[in-house]
Design an enzyme around this catalytic site. Structure first.
Site, PDB file in Angstrom:
ATOM      1  N   ASP A 155       0.807  -1.222   0.000  1.00 52.15           N
ATOM      2  CA  ASP A 155       0.000   0.000   0.000  1.00 52.15           C
ATOM      3  C   ASP A 155       0.836   1.266   0.000  1.00 52.15           C
ATOM      4  O   ASP A 155       0.361   2.325  -0.423  1.00 52.15           O
ATOM      5  CB  ASP A 155      -0.937  -0.002   1.216  1.00 52.15           C
TER       6      ASP A 155
ATOM      7  N   TYR B 238      -9.430   0.203   2.994  1.00 54.33           N
ATOM      8  CA  TYR B 238      -8.745   0.396   4.267  1.00 54.33           C
ATOM      9  C   TYR B 238      -8.398   1.854   4.522  1.00 54.33           C
ATOM     10  O   TYR B 238      -8.068   2.615   3.598  1.00 54.33           O
ATOM     11  CB  TYR B 238      -7.463  -0.450   4.330  1.00 54.33           C
TER      12      TYR B 238
END
Length: 470
Positions: A97, A183
Site C-alpha cells: 500500500d 482500508y
C-alpha cells in the site's frame, strides 16, 4: 431490514444510548492554541519540525527539541498486507500500500470532531492523485491539536519531609488519514513535554470478504454475514528513522537484562538481575524478543550528560513477527519484514526500504533490503534505523461495519530520551503541581489548574468549519 443495514453507518433500530446528553467530553484551548503553524512548519512547547507527504506516507523532518536536533527524518516507507482466505485468489494476495498503491497521496479529508477533536487546526496538502490522474489539493489533509492525555506525566503522592507533586501531561498530535480502497490508515506523530515521541498507524476500514463454507472456511477466519467470511491477514509497516543524537556521530548500545546468580555468605543460591551492555560494531537487523528484555539505544559518541553517560535516545517498537519462512520465493521483495529494527550507515542512495517494482517482480525485486546490510562500521557514524511494526488481523463479527480502532489494530514505535538530559525535561512547564514536605498531607493545596479553570478561562468556543463532505 438487518441485511440492508449491514456494513453501513445508518442508525440501528432500538433506543440509542444517552440521548438526553448527546455531547460527550470535548477538548478546547482555554487561552488559544499553544502551537503555531507556518505553512508546513509546526512549533509547540520547545518542539519544532516540518511535516510533509510522499507517495509512501507521511514524513517529519528536522525535528528539534529545546534547540537541539533529535532527528533529521522520520518517514513512513511501506505498508505491506499479506492475506490468506477460502477463495484461491486470497492465498496469493499481497498489497504494497505504501509504494504500489501510493498510500501517501490518497489522503482523506479529516472530519472535525470525529477524525480530530474540535480544537484541531487543519492543513491542506497537495496530492498527486486526483481526478483523471491530475494533481489536486487535499482539503484538511492534516490536523494538528494539543490534548490532555488524562494521565500525569510525572506523579508522586507524598513523602514526609520531601513532599510530592506532579506534572500534567498534554501532547501535540499531527495526524493524517490515508484511504486506500477498503482500508483507512490513520497515521500520526505525538510529541510529548519530556522530549519523547510516539509514531503510530491505527487501522480501520472494511474487511476484505470471501465466501464462507461451514466446516471448511473457519481455518481462514470467521463468518461475518450469510455465506460470507473475511480473510486472515496482517499489516506490516516500515519507517525510516534517521536520528541525530548530539550530532551525526552515533552508535548503537544494547542494554540487555540478564539473570545474575550468586551465593551469599551462608552459601545460599540467589538470583538477581544485571545489565549486559554491548556496542554494535557493524550493520545488522534483529527481532525484539520479550523473553530477552533489553533497551535499544542510539547514543552520541561525542556528547555526554552531566553524569558522564553518553547522551542517547531509546526505541520501543510494537513487536511484530512475519511468519513467512526466509526461504519463501517472494521474501526478497519484502526482506525488511524479517527485522523489527535494522541499522545501516547513512547513504543518500539508500533512501527507502521498498520500491514499486518489488510488487511486480516478487522474488526478483528492484530492491532487496538485505543488500543494505553489508557489514559496514556503525560506530561514530551517521546512522539510519529501519523500524518495522505491525499487527495480525483475524476478522470477526465485530469488524462490521468496519474494523474498530479500539481492538489493537495498530503499529508504531516510541522514541524516549535515554540519558539525553540530566533530569526529566518536563520540569520547566507551567502545569506543575508541588506540595511542600512540611505541610501535613491532608492540608495539601489544590493544583493551579483548578484555580485557572475556575477563573473563567475555560469557556469553549468553536468556529463552524465548512464541510465539503457529500
Amino acid at each position: 431490514q438487518e441485511e440492508a443495514l449491514y456494513a453501513t453507518f445508518q442508525p440501528r433500530p432500538g433506543p440509542s444510548r444517552s440521548p438526553e446528553k448527546p455531547l460527550a467530553a470535548i477538548s478546547f484551548d482555554p487561552y488559544g492554541a499553544r502551537y503555531k503553524i507556518d505553512r508546513n512548519k509546526v512549533t509547540w512547547m520547545g518542539w519544532e519540525l516540518e511535516l510533509a507527504a510522499s507517495k509512501r506516507g507521511p514524513k517529519w523532518y528536522n525535528i528539534i527539541f529545546k534547540g537541539e536536533r533529535i532527528a533529521y527524518e522520520i518517514a513512513h516507507q511501506e505498508a505491506f498486507a499479506a492475506y490468506g482466505g477460502h477463495d484461491s485468489g486470497l492465498h496469493h494476495t499481497q498489497y504494497y500500500d505504501g509504494t504500489t498503491y501510493s498510500q501517501g497521496f490518497r489522503g482523506s479529508e479529516m472530519v472535525p470532531g470525529i477524525d480530530c477533536p474540535l480544537n484541531a487546526a487543519y492543513i491542506d496538502a497537495f496530492q498527486a492523485l486526483g481526478g483523471g490522474g491530475r494533481g489536486r489539493t487535499g482539503r484538511r489533509a492534516w490536523c494538528v491539536f494539543e490534548y490532555d492525555t488524562a494521565l500525569p506525566l510525572l506523579i508522586h503522592d507524598f513523602t514526609p519531609g520531601i513532599g510530592g507533586g506532579g506534572v500534567r501531561n498534554t501532547a501535540l498530535v499531527m495526524r493524517t488519514k490515508l484511504t486506500i480502497g477498503n482500508y483507512d490508515y490513520i497515521q500520526e506523530m505525538q510529541l510529548n513535554l519530556d522530549g519523547s515521541m510516539h509514531v503510530n498507524a491505527v487501522l480501520s476500514g472494511y474487511m476484505q470478504g470471501s465466501s464462507y463454507v461451514p466446516t471448511v472456511s473457519q481455518v481462514w477466519g470467521n463468518q461475518v454475514e450469510v455465506g460470507m467470511g473475511s480473510a486472515l491477514h496482517d499489516h506490516t509497516m516500515n519507517w525510516k528513522v534517521d536520528l541525530d543524537v548530539g550530532g551525526t556521530s552515533n552508535q548503537i548500545e544494547m542494554e540487555r537484562v540478564v539473570p545474575w546468580r550468586f551465593n551469599d555468605n551462608a552459601n545460599r543460591l540467589w538470583t538477581s538481575k544485571k545489565l549486559d551492555k554491548m556496542v554494535s560494531q557493524t550493520e545488522f537487523g534483529m527481532n525484539m524478543n520479550p523473553a530477552n528484555p533489553m533497551k535499544f539505544v542510539v547514543q552520541s559518541t561525542e556528547k555526554q550528560n552531566k553524569w558522564g553517560t553518553p547522551r542517547g535516545y531509546a526505541i520501543h517498537s510494537t513487536p511484530h513477527h512475519q511468519i513467512y519462512p526466509y526461504d519463501d520465493p517472494a521474501m526478497a521483495s519484502f526482506a525488511w519484514t524479517k527485522y523489527n529494527v535494522a541499522v545501516t550507515k547513512f547513504y543518500d542512495e539508500e533512501w527507502t526500504s521498498s520500491l514499486e517494482q518489488d510488487d511486480i517482480f516478487p522474488g526478483a525485486p528492484a530492491l532487496n533490503f538485505d543488500t543494505y546490510l553489508n557489514g559496514e562500521n556503525i560506530v561514530g557514524e551517521d546512522l539510519v534505523l529501519w523500524v518495522t511494526s505491525g499487527t495480525y488481523h483475524i476478522p470477526h463479527s465485530e469488524d462490521a461495519p468496519v474494523t474498530p480502532t479500539t481492538h489493537g489494530n495498530k503499529a508504531g514505535f516510541t522514541l524516549i530520551p535515554f540519558n539525553y538530559f540530566d533530569e526529566n525535561a518536563a520540569m520547566d512547564v507551567t502545569d506543575l503541581f508541588t506540595s511542600d514536605g512540611t505541610i501535613p498531607k491532608d492540608e495539601k493545596p489544590l493544583p493551579m489548574i483548578m484555580k485557572w479553570a475556575n477563573d473563567g478561562a475555560c469557556v469553549p468556543s468553536y468556529d463552524i468549519v465548512p464541510s465539503s463532505f457529500a
